[in-house]
Design a protein around this motif. Structure first.
Motif, mmCIF file in Angstrom:
data_model
loop_
_atom_site.group_PDB
_atom_site.id
_atom_site.type_symbol
_atom_site.label_atom_id
_atom_site.label_comp_id
_atom_site.label_asym_id
_atom_site.label_seq_id
_atom_site.Cartn_x
_atom_site.Cartn_y
_atom_site.Cartn_z
ATOM 1 N N ASP A 9 0.835 -1.201 0.000
ATOM 2 C CA ASP A 9 0.000 0.000 0.000
ATOM 3 C C ASP A 9 0.873 1.256 0.000
ATOM 4 O O ASP A 9 0.615 2.215 -0.733
ATOM 5 C CB ASP A 9 -0.894 -0.042 1.250
ATOM 6 N N ASP A 30 2.329 1.781 -3.383
ATOM 7 C CA ASP A 30 1.350 2.292 -4.349
ATOM 8 C C ASP A 30 1.021 3.764 -4.099
ATOM 9 O O ASP A 30 1.008 4.576 -5.011
ATOM 10 C CB ASP A 30 0.031 1.491 -4.253
ATOM 11 N N ARG A 31 0.719 4.061 -2.836
ATOM 12 C CA ARG A 31 0.216 5.399 -2.516
ATOM 13 C C ARG A 31 1.332 6.381 -2.165
ATOM 14 O O ARG A 31 1.123 7.576 -2.102
ATOM 15 C CB ARG A 31 -0.739 5.329 -1.310
ATOM 16 N N GLN A 90 4.552 7.461 0.663
ATOM 17 C CA GLN A 90 4.562 7.653 2.113
ATOM 18 C C GLN A 90 3.878 8.970 2.476
ATOM 19 O O GLN A 90 3.913 9.928 1.707
ATOM 20 C CB GLN A 90 6.000 7.642 2.637
ATOM 21 N N SER A 91 3.262 8.997 3.633
ATOM 22 C CA SER A 91 2.676 10.256 4.128
ATOM 23 C C SER A 91 2.807 10.312 5.655
ATOM 24 O O SER A 91 1.803 10.406 6.365
ATOM 25 C CB SER A 91 1.223 10.395 3.703
#
Ligand SMILES: [Zn+2]
Length: 220
Positions: A28, A31-32, A34-35
């Motif tokens: 995940d 795909d997305r 890092q935040s």
């Protein structure tokens, strides 16, 4: 040159254990992207790993480590600045909400400064680097009747505050802090005790965080 066996063994344990549990999370994050909401600026010391101390999962902490968790003052002089680059990425790209400067007890960098240690190489990189904490030493004042341990502890904590002060010299970051978009924190880890203290900005004192289960009788 053989890759260290310790790392091969460690990776085997990781891939059979933690990776199994967190594979979806890694996918995940890939795909997305890092935040992380929290940036930690810590010391390179092998005993003070932020991910271990804060029990962090992949993607949760944006970590910068250097000798003695130092933030040099803002210096837009066209030279390469590793701390400034990491700050720029953390704040402008990742939009972290918190920046934690994590100091620690028995810091070799701080001790080298306090003892005016001999250079380890002709470049004396540590000497030059640690001179950045001179304002912290000025605030602590001369050692006087204090024990070496007490004096070093004061220096280590003042060094955290000095890094926080230097973060305020970055103009854009300062604006974000003043608007409440980014919040600064100081913390201090006691290597021998495992205690974590957090800087109380009003009193300027580091106050211990109560540990889970501290003082509670054993359940079994
Ligand atoms: Zn250190």
């Amino acid at each position: 040159m053989a890759f260290p066996q310790r790392l091969i063994d460690g990776y085997s344990a990781f891939s059979a254990g933690r990776l199994q549990k967190e594979q979806d999370r890694y996918r995940d994050l890939a795909d997305r992207g890092q935040s992380p909401e929290i940036m930690v600026i810590g010391c390179s010391d092998s005993r003070v790993s932020p991910e271990v101390i804060f029990d962090a999962k992949p993607g949760e902490l944006f970590v910068l480590r250097n000798v003695a968790n130092i933030v040099p003052p803002y210096a837009p002089d066209g030279q390469a600045h590793g701390v400034s680059a990491a700050l720029e990425f953390g704040v402008a790209a990742l939009k972290v909400k918190h920046i934690v400067v994590l100091g620690h007890a028995q810091c070799g960098g701080v001790r080298a400064f306090a003892e005016d240690a001999e250079p380890l190489s002709p470049g004396d990189f540590i000497g030059h680097w640690m001179r950045l904490m001179a304002p912290a030493a000025d605030k602590v004042g001369p050692r006087g009747p204090r024990s070496a341990a007490e004096y070093l502890s004061r220096l280590e904590q003042a060094n955290v505050v000095n890094s926080l002060d230097n973060l305020m010299t970055f103009p854009r970051l300062r604006k974000q802090i003043e608007r409440g978009q980014v919040i600064l924190h100081g913390a201090f880890f006691g290597v021998a005790t495992g205690d974590l203290s957090v800087l109380d900005q009003e009193s300027g004192e580091f106050k211990p965080i109560e540990r889970a289960g501290a003082g509670a009788p054993p359940r079994f």
